[in-house]
Design a protein around this motif. Structure first.
Motif, short mmCIF file in Angstrom:
data_model
loop_
_atom_site.label_atom_id
_atom_site.label_comp_id
_atom_site.label_asym_id
_atom_site.label_seq_id
_atom_site.Cartn_x
_atom_site.Cartn_y
_atom_site.Cartn_z
N VAL A 78 -42.11 14.97 42.76
CA VAL A 78 -42.24 16.16 41.54
C VAL A 78 -43.07 17.51 42.36
CG1 VAL A 78 -42.43 17.49 39.97
CG2 VAL A 78 -40.39 16.09 40.18
N ALA A 79 -44.23 16.51 41.93
CA ALA A 79 -45.57 17.11 42.61
C ALA A 79 -45.36 17.50 43.95
CB ALA A 79 -46.87 16.32 42.32
N PRO A 80 -46.00 18.90 44.55
CA PRO A 80 -46.18 19.13 45.46
C PRO A 80 -47.28 18.00 46.44
CG PRO A 80 -46.81 21.18 44.54
CD PRO A 80 -46.70 20.02 43.37
N TRP A 124 -38.57 17.88 45.46
CA TRP A 124 -38.81 18.86 44.88
C TRP A 124 -39.34 19.99 45.27
CZ3 TRP A 124 -35.47 19.33 39.90
CH2 TRP A 124 -35.57 18.92 39.72
N SER A 125 -39.71 19.05 46.56
CA SER A 125 -40.79 20.35 47.12
C SER A 125 -40.06 20.86 47.66
CB SER A 125 -41.96 19.77 48.16
OG SER A 125 -43.46 19.85 46.87
N ALA A 172 -46.83 23.54 34.67
CA ALA A 172 -45.78 24.22 34.59
C ALA A 172 -45.25 24.95 35.07
CB ALA A 172 -46.44 24.73 33.45
N GLY A 173 -45.52 25.39 36.24
CA GLY A 173 -44.94 25.82 37.53
C GLY A 173 -45.81 26.32 38.88
N PHE A 174 -45.34 24.71 40.09
CA PHE A 174 -46.21 25.38 40.94
C PHE A 174 -46.33 26.57 41.71
CE2 PHE A 174 -46.35 20.58 39.54
CZ PHE A 174 -47.54 20.00 40.40
N SER A 175 -45.51 27.07 41.89
CA SER A 175 -45.09 28.14 42.09
C SER A 175 -46.78 29.47 41.98
CB SER A 175 -43.97 29.20 42.02
OG SER A 175 -43.97 29.34 40.33
N ARG A 176 -47.29 28.49 40.59
CA ARG A 176 -48.31 29.23 39.90
C ARG A 176 -49.67 28.06 39.48
NH1 ARG A 176 -47.61 33.55 35.49
NH2 ARG A 176 -49.94 32.99 35.41
N VAL A 199 -53.06 15.61 42.44
CA VAL A 199 -52.78 14.36 42.54
C VAL A 199 -53.64 13.47 42.79
CG1 VAL A 199 -52.62 12.59 44.25
CG2 VAL A 199 -51.61 14.76 44.78
N LYS A 200 -53.58 12.53 41.32
CA LYS A 200 -55.43 11.74 40.66
C LYS A 200 -55.64 11.01 41.53
CE LYS A 200 -55.69 15.32 38.90
NZ LYS A 200 -57.09 16.16 38.80
N TRP A 201 -54.75 10.55 42.28
CA TRP A 201 -54.89 9.13 42.52
C TRP A 201 -53.40 9.06 43.92
CZ3 TRP A 201 -52.00 3.91 42.39
CH2 TRP A 201 -52.89 2.59 43.18
N TYR A 202 -54.13 8.29 44.65
CA TYR A 202 -53.33 7.68 45.44
C TYR A 202 -53.09 6.65 46.67
CZ TYR A 202 -50.76 7.86 50.24
OH TYR A 202 -49.51 7.66 51.80
#
Ligand SMILES: [Fe+2]
Length: 510
Positions: free
Chosen positions: A359-361, A377-378, A416-420, A456-459
């Motif tokens: 979901v996260a970009p 989802w991006s 709440a919305g990745f466009s913002r 992204v807090k961790w990868y």
């Protein structure tokens, strides 16, 4: 078994086993040259009073029809409260039929909530291994839940060592987020590159499941506890969208036939409570389940109903083409409404989306322009904003998204919305890596997406799974990994543990 018994039994399992014609032509005392239970047993889709138990008869798993003689065979089953089967609490008979690859799904009911049960199957003189089923807590109970998240188990890319470690944990449940099989052509053996023709027919997919299911470590993880399974793309075809395949030479009609084959074989091989559709190509696997009052899981299908990827399947600089169009969908209108309405009505302490793609970009490079993967989802930004908007409205900071697909480990905060992106954090996304897909990981990946993407807090890039502990006040996600899969017996590591506090925005590292 007389015909009346058989019909009475059939009515119990009818929803799953469907109508088997010519019911009197059943083999009562089959004789097997080889063990028919080589694919193990499984349980799934638990409820407070039961769950589905599964097996498939296949004395020669890689042969056509699993080497089964005759059109159908009687299988008896037992559920006991002890592993020695001294106290049998439920038993019955089911029919394994050629048209469903001799799979058996029994929807067991009448059990007590929040208890362990043991089950097994018998056919002729053969007896299956024993599996465990845990019923869920009663609707009002807030009992903690321990479960694992798995996905992506490319057979030829490594050993299922992660499952061996998983089977040593005390888990109530496993969720599998798809890529249970891969459809590519293959060589014999383990840890090889794929080659040759992709699988397309029902027999192809059945044999592929038989190959994967023959793995003893996968079988042990299935026997351990109930699973809740969804699918992603490779159960049919890489990156397919609706009835549009990866290969542009494959027509939509051909893809629907392929989908029917892949979906039927999936159903036959998974311990799921999914009613059969008129047509296998339209099998609806979306469903929810509750862990008492603690958690409601929404099991999603992000493949069957989605719009085609915009601007091809890979990473693309955006905007491009129809990418931002609000008419494009990931879940389809009906499923999107089901989740949105469900979140609005849910009284569960936690809401959990068992989801496929991230979901996260994840923007590929620092600075403009934005370059995003079109298959996740991006690639569907309007649909993502609608989903996150629903979470923000109905269940902020008590929602968790579980994700597979990407073969790497991520802990993400969802806005709440990745466009913002200035909008508040409303949910966490825990991305399980693959069990094997991608082969050995890399302890020091060169590019770390968390440097470019602040949510992204961790990868990390290792194989493994996530072990979650869910309590009323907090959700703890321990990322488990194995340093290699190209050889057996890798040790288990826990490189990071992240926590989400109920009602509070954002993740904390433990
Ligand atoms: Fe995968």
């Amino acid at each position: 078994m007389d015909r009346r018994d058989f019909l009475a039994n059939l009515s119990c399992t009818a929803a799953l086993a469907a109508t088997v014609p010519n019911v009197w032509r059943v083999t009562n005392r089959p004789r097997f040259a080889d063990d028919p239970f080589q694919l193990g047993v499984a349980s799934g889709d638990p409820t407070p009073n039961g769950g589905v138990i599964w097996t498939r008869l296949a004395p020669k798993p890689l042969e056509l029809d699993g080497g089964m003689p005759g059109p159908r065979t009687v299988v008896t089953w037992e559920v006991a409260s002890d592993d020695g089967f001294r106290t049998i609490v439920k038993q019955g008979r089911a029919t394994a039929a050629a048209e469903l690859s001799y799979s058996v799904h029994v929807d067991v009911t009448g059990l007590e909530p929040e208890r362990w049960y043991y089950y097994r199957f018998m056919a002729g003189d053969a007896r299956s291994p024993v599996g465990r089923l845990r019923t869920t807590p009663a609707a009002s109970a807030s009992t903690p839940l321990r479960f694992a998240v798995a996905s992506c188990q490319f057979y030829e890319q490594g050993y299922y060592t992660a499952y061996a470690h998983m089977a040593r944990e005390e888990l109530d449940l496993v969720t599998h987020l798809g890529d249970y099989i891969y459809e590519y052509g293959q060589y014999e053996g383990r840890v090889r590159r794929h080659a040759g023709l992709e699988i397309r027919t029902l027999d192809d997919y059945r044999r592929r499941y038989a190959q994967y299911k023959s793995d003893p470590l996968l079988q042990a993880a299935h026997a351990l506890c109930p699973w809740v399974v969804t699918w992603d793309d490779h159960e049919v075809d890489n990156n397919y969208a609706g009835s549009i395949g990866e290969n542009i030479m494959e027509s939509e009609e051909q893809m629907r036939a392929r989908r029917a084959a892949g979906y039927q074989a999936w159903w036959e091989h998974q311990p799921v409570r999914v009613p059969r559709a008129q047509s296998w190509a339209d099998l609806n696997i979306t469903r929810s389940f509750d862990w008492g009052s603690l958690a409601r899981f929404w099991v999603l299908d992000g493949r069957q109903y989605r719009s085609d990827q915009a601007c091809d399947d890979g990473g693309r600089v955006v905007p491009c083409g129809e990418w931002a169009s609000p008419s494009r969908t990931m879940l389809g209108q009906r499923q999107e409404k089901w989740v949105t309405d469900g979140l609005a009505a849910s009284r569960a302490r936690w809401n959990v989306l068992a989801n496929q793609v991230m979901v996260a970009p994840n923007d590929a490079d620092a600075g403009p322009p934005l370059q995003l993967p079109m298959d996740t989802w991006s690639g569907y930004p309007a649909a993502r904003d609608r989903l996150l908007g629903a979470i923000a409205t109905h269940a902020p900071n008590r929602s968790v998204v579980l994700t597979g697909d990407i073969h790497t480990q991520w802990a993400n905060e969802l806005h709440a919305g990745f466009s913002r992106p200035d909008r508040p954090v409303v949910a966490a996304e825990f991305v399980a890596t693959s069990i094997t897909s991608g082969g050995d990981g890399n302890a020091n990946p060169g590019n770390n997406p968390s440097a470019i993407n602040p949510h992204v807090k961790w990868y990390a890039n290792q194989r493994g799974y996530i072990s979650c502990t869910v309590e009323p006040g907090a959700w703890t996600a321990a990322y488990r990994s194995v340093p290699y899969v190209s050889r057996p017996d890798a040790p288990l590591e826990t490189p990071a543990t992240w926590r989400l506090t109920h009602g509070r925005a954002g993740l904390t590292r433990v």
